[in-house]
Design an enzyme around this catalytic site. Structure first.
Site, short mmCIF file in Angstrom:
data_model
loop_
_atom_site.label_atom_id
_atom_site.label_comp_id
_atom_site.label_asym_id
_atom_site.label_seq_id
_atom_site.Cartn_x
_atom_site.Cartn_y
_atom_site.Cartn_z
CB SER A 68 47.63 78.98 28.83
OG SER A 68 48.29 78.37 29.90
N1 SAH Z 1 52.06 77.93 29.86
C1 SAH Z 1 51.86 76.50 29.79
C2 SAH Z 1 50.80 76.11 30.80
C3 SAH Z 1 50.75 74.68 31.10
S1 SAH Z 1 49.52 74.23 32.29
C4 SAH Z 1 51.41 76.15 28.37
O1 SAH Z 1 50.79 76.99 27.75
O2 SAH Z 1 51.67 75.04 27.91
C5 SAH Z 1 50.38 74.45 33.80
C6 SAH Z 1 51.53 73.51 34.06
O3 SAH Z 1 51.95 73.72 35.42
C7 SAH Z 1 51.24 72.03 33.92
O4 SAH Z 1 52.10 71.46 32.99
C8 SAH Z 1 51.51 71.47 35.34
O5 SAH Z 1 52.08 70.17 35.34
C9 SAH Z 1 52.47 72.49 35.91
N2 SAH Z 1 52.55 72.57 37.38
C10 SAH Z 1 51.57 72.40 38.30
N3 SAH Z 1 52.07 72.57 39.53
C11 SAH Z 1 53.39 72.85 39.41
C12 SAH Z 1 54.45 73.14 40.35
N4 SAH Z 1 54.27 73.15 41.66
N5 SAH Z 1 55.68 73.38 39.83
C13 SAH Z 1 55.91 73.36 38.50
N6 SAH Z 1 54.95 73.10 37.59
C14 SAH Z 1 53.71 72.85 38.04
#
Ligand code: SAH
Length: 224
Positions: A68
């Site tokens: 993000s």
């Molecule tokens: N704060 C993180 C955001 C990553 S994007 C960063 O800055 O790197 C959001 C993430 O949520 C992705 O890696 C995706 O695989 C995960 N995600 C999506 N649905 C999910 C769920 N039901 N449970 C856990 N993770 C999930």
């Protein structure tokens, strides 16, 4: 003696510039800004993207997911303001960058990621920073993590069509949660607060875009 990424001074100047950018976007909480000075973002993203690691932009981390935008993560931290004695649940570990920032702020961080490759990668990076107050789980974050509930703070880093009730249930009294809610294309950031038996919901920011939350109590498929 092993060398810690924290001793690597190459990106210190880049971090300072990022902090200035975050500040210019209205984040003035000094503690929050300091976390961005401590945690090296570049080690959480693929090496080919290191030249862009300290841009205030979302960056691809593989598997169709993104790290993000830092100023948005700063907004999360400033608003939720996790305390030193508080327990945080994070849904969507992704790169693990926000996990590391939260680990500096809070007592313990519990973070769930549905893709095991990303969780494993995050574990390695967090270990290299000696972030030993972080527990990671591969699974569906829409059902929360009952074993360690209730949580003082819940951070959802993926977009949901609605607020998963299991997460609200796992919020402690005095607890705060942030979640992007809306369509797959665009969402609003909703803050949920629990005071006694009263749960309040408030839209705190409009027009944000996160990758979809895929799970039992969110979207069930990748497709649009
Ligand atoms: N704060 C993180 C955001 C990553 S994007 C960063 O800055 O790197 C959001 C993430 O949520 C992705 O890696 C995706 O695989 C995960 N995600 C999506 N649905 C999910 C769920 N039901 N449970 C856990 N993770 C999930």
């Amino acid at each position: 003696m092993g060398t810690s990424p924290l001793d690597d001074t190459r990106f210190v100047g880049h971090r300072r510039k990022l902090i200035e950018e975050i500040q210019a976007k209205g984040i003035d909480d000094l503690e929050t800004l300091q976390y961005f000075d401590v945690v090296p973002r570049h080690i959480f993203i693929p090496e080919v993207l290191w030249p862009r690691a300290y841009e205030d932009a979302p960056l691809p981390i593989g598997f169709g997911q993104t790290a993000s935008q830092p100023s948005l993560q700063a907004y999360y931290l400033q608003l939720l303001s996790p305390g030193r004695d508080e327990k945080v649940l994070e849904i969507g570990t992704g790169s693990g960058y926000l996990t590391a920032l939260l680990a500096l702020a809070a007592d313990r961080v519990y973070s769930i990621e549905r893709l095991s490759e990303l969780s494993q990668r995050a574990r390695k990076v967090l270990d290299s920073l000696s972030a030993n107050n972080v527990a990671l789980l591969v699974g569906d974050g829409t059902i929360g993590w009952k074993k360690f509930a209730p949580f003082d703070v819940i951070v959802v880093s993926a977009a949901s069509p609605s607020i998963p009730s299991a997460l609200v249930d796992q919020l402690d009294e005095g607890g705060r949660m942030l979640i992007p809610v809306g369509s797959r294309e665009s969402q609003e950031l909703v803050q949920i607060k629990k005071t006694g038996f009263v749960v309040t919901e408030e839209v705190v920011k409009g027009a944000v875009t996160f990758v979809p939350l895929l799970g039992r109590f969110a979207w069930q498929s990748e497709g649009v």
